[in-house]
Design an enzyme around this catalytic site. Structure first.
Site, PDB file in Angstrom:
ATOM      1  N   HIS A  98       1.043  -1.141   0.331  1.00 55.05           N
ATOM      2  CA  HIS A  98      -0.564   0.397   0.243  1.00 55.05           C
ATOM      3  C   HIS A  98       0.999   1.046  -0.153  1.00 55.05           C
ATOM      4  O   HIS A  98       0.737   2.715  -0.817  1.00 55.05           O
ATOM      5  CB  HIS A  98      -0.902  -0.052   1.204  1.00 55.05           C
ATOM      6  CG  HIS A  98      -1.667  -0.710   1.686  1.00 55.05           C
ATOM      7  ND1 HIS A  98      -1.901  -2.032   2.269  1.00 55.05           N
ATOM      8  CD2 HIS A  98      -2.852  -1.307   0.789  1.00 55.05           C
ATOM      9  CE1 HIS A  98      -2.996  -2.679   2.125  1.00 55.05           C
ATOM     10  NE2 HIS A  98      -4.239  -2.831   1.283  1.00 55.05           N
ATOM     11  N   GLN A 136     -18.447  -6.183  -0.969  1.00 56.40           N
ATOM     12  CA  GLN A 136     -17.338  -6.524  -1.759  1.00 56.40           C
ATOM     13  C   GLN A 136     -17.354  -8.136  -1.308  1.00 56.40           C
ATOM     14  O   GLN A 136     -16.339  -8.753  -1.470  1.00 56.40           O
ATOM     15  CB  GLN A 136     -16.134  -5.985  -1.808  1.00 56.40           C
ATOM     16  CG  GLN A 136     -15.267  -5.795  -1.100  1.00 56.40           C
ATOM     17  CD  GLN A 136     -13.987  -4.404  -1.445  1.00 56.40           C
ATOM     18  OE1 GLN A 136     -14.531  -3.672  -1.485  1.00 56.40           O
ATOM     19  NE2 GLN A 136     -12.979  -5.454  -1.855  1.00 56.40           N
ATOM     20  N   ASP A 150      -4.331  -7.380  -7.129  1.00 54.39           N
ATOM     21  CA  ASP A 150      -5.838  -7.306  -7.799  1.00 54.39           C
ATOM     22  C   ASP A 150      -5.909  -7.538  -9.268  1.00 54.39           C
ATOM     23  O   ASP A 150      -6.408  -6.325  -9.687  1.00 54.39           O
ATOM     24  CB  ASP A 150      -5.942  -7.035  -6.650  1.00 54.39           C
ATOM     25  CG  ASP A 150      -6.351  -7.165  -4.913  1.00 54.39           C
ATOM     26  OD1 ASP A 150      -6.632  -7.955  -4.290  1.00 54.39           O
ATOM     27  OD2 ASP A 150      -5.963  -6.207  -4.502  1.00 54.39           O
ATOM     28  N   LEU A 193       2.329  -9.625  -1.233  1.00 56.42           N
ATOM     29  CA  LEU A 193       1.842  -8.599   0.190  1.00 56.42           C
ATOM     30  C   LEU A 193       1.073  -8.612   0.081  1.00 56.42           C
ATOM     31  O   LEU A 193      -0.005  -8.106  -0.884  1.00 56.42           O
ATOM     32  CB  LEU A 193       2.694  -7.497   0.527  1.00 56.42           C
ATOM     33  CG  LEU A 193       4.110  -6.946   0.661  1.00 56.42           C
ATOM     34  CD1 LEU A 193       4.672  -5.910   0.446  1.00 56.42           C
ATOM     35  CD2 LEU A 193       4.985  -8.666   1.446  1.00 56.42           C
ATOM     36  N   SER A 249      -3.275  -8.250   2.752  1.00 59.49           N
ATOM     37  CA  SER A 249      -3.322  -7.707   3.894  1.00 59.49           C
ATOM     38  C   SER A 249      -3.796  -9.485   4.948  1.00 59.49           C
ATOM     39  O   SER A 249      -3.918  -9.123   6.207  1.00 59.49           O
ATOM     40  CB  SER A 249      -4.286  -6.752   4.163  1.00 59.49           C
ATOM     41  OG  SER A 249      -4.415  -5.304   3.291  1.00 59.49           O
TER      42      SER A 249
HETATM   43  O1  PAF Z   1      -8.402  -3.617  -3.251  1.00 56.70           O
HETATM   44  C1  PAF Z   1      -8.805  -3.035  -2.459  1.00 56.70           C
HETATM   45  O2  PAF Z   1      -8.494  -3.088  -1.341  1.00 56.70           O
HETATM   46  C2  PAF Z   1     -10.194  -2.654  -2.280  1.00 56.70           C
HETATM   47  O3  PAF Z   1     -10.896  -3.279  -3.123  1.00 56.70           O
HETATM   48  C3  PAF Z   1     -10.740  -1.038  -2.794  1.00 56.70           C
HETATM   49  C4  PAF Z   1     -10.622  -1.147  -4.486  1.00 56.70           C
HETATM   50  C5  PAF Z   1     -10.228  -0.399  -1.620  1.00 56.70           C
HETATM   51  C6  PAF Z   1     -12.334  -1.301  -2.907  1.00 56.70           C
HETATM   52  O4  PAF Z   1     -12.765  -1.370  -1.362  1.00 56.70           O
END
Ligand code: PAF
Length: 284
Positions: free
Chosen positions: A33, A57, A148, A182, A184
């Site tokens: 991040h 989500q 992602d 990496l 979370s």
């Molecule tokens: O990748 C993420 O952390 C999440 O899918 C996002 C893009 C912040 C949307 O909640």
């Protein structure tokens, strides 16, 4: 860094700013991040980050309740790096004051495959919150990680079709020294699982080796790769070799012609589901 929790305060902070670079996250920030924030800083000013664990989500049997929420230490990390000017950390009532009945439905040939097949509704939830965050922040650029990969593609396509005035930038996946991407969710891994976890990336590299060595049989390559993990105790959702441009399945001719490909994988180690991908480097 200013920390704001409401859309009104966020808009107050950003009034008149036309060059905002935005990094949306769900928190529990790691070096991946922080690299997104650094890239954002190179492309806009001010940098805005968000931390919001988006219920929309998560499926009913997924980890929404136990998803790591670490706002205090996230703020410390951001303060230390000094890349972010405003952190937007809304609660659920702020983002969803009423049930979010208007939602973005990505097309099934992109949003219904791979992650979308194993996590129904996932990309609807992601697209909906990303659109909503864009409407709160009005960024000129927004940064997403390639870890992602499918999410990045869904967001890019949404932005293109809705002609949203935001440029999407992609950051390479940040890996630990042993290759593990990496994430979370890595905090869920038990020590023995953490030691095993780099095998997902190693398997994606084995797929790259197979294509490099001239194998053009997609199903055969994917099957061998999935078995490599299954034999080691993983529960594999998919190992999928796809075209980079639209995630469609390449035929043997596409492999032989060296079309840009990506291999994506999702598999569970114990209770933890990991995803990763590798854009194949075939030539040179
Ligand atoms: O990748 C993420 O952390 C999440 O899918 C996002 C893009 C912040 C949307 O909640």
């Amino acid at each position: 860094m200013k920390v704001v929790h409401t859309i009104e305060d966020l808009r107050d902070q950003l009034r008149g700013q036309l060059n905002v670079a935005f990094v949306p996250t769900m928190g529990n920030l790691h070096q991946g991040h922080l690299s997104l924030m650094k890239l954002a800083r190179q492309h806009g000013d001010p940098v805005v980050a968000s931390i919001f664990v988006n219920r929309l989500q998560f499926g009913p049997n997924e980890d929404f309740d136990k998803y790591p929420r670490t706002l205090a230490s996230d703020i410390e990390k951001l303060e230390r790096e000094r890349d972010v000017y405003v952190l937007f950390a809304p609660n659920e009532k702020e983002m969803y004051p009423e049930p979010q009945s208007f939602q973005i439905q990505p097309p099934s040939d992109l949003g219904g495959i791979l992650e979308g097949e194993f996590r129904p509704g996932f990309f609807t939830g992601v697209s909906t919150v990303v659109l909503k965050l864009f409407s709160c922040v009005s960024p000129r650029v927004a940064v997403f990680g390639k870890k992602d990969y499918q999410q990045l593609m869904v967001v890019r396509n949404m932005v293109r079709q809705f002609q949203l005035p935001v440029q999407i930038l992609a950051h390479e996946t940040v890996r630990d020294t042993d290759g593990l991407a990496l994430s979370s969710r890595n905090v869920y891994l038990q020590p023995a699982e953490r030691a095993e976890a780099p095998q997902l990336y190693a398997t994606l590299q084995a797929v790259q080796d197979a294509v490099r060595s001239g194998n053009t049989q997609v199903a055969d390559i994917e099957g061998t790769a999935a078995r490599r993990l299954t034999d080691r105790g993983w529960a594999v959702d998919y190992i999928a070799l796809r075209r980079q441009r639209d995630l469609s399945i390449p035929d043997a001719a596409a492999l032989a012609a060296g079309e840009p490909l990506v291999v994506l994988g999702a598999a569970k180690l114990g209770a933890t589901r990991l995803i990763d991908n590798l854009e194949l480097q075939i030539k040179g």
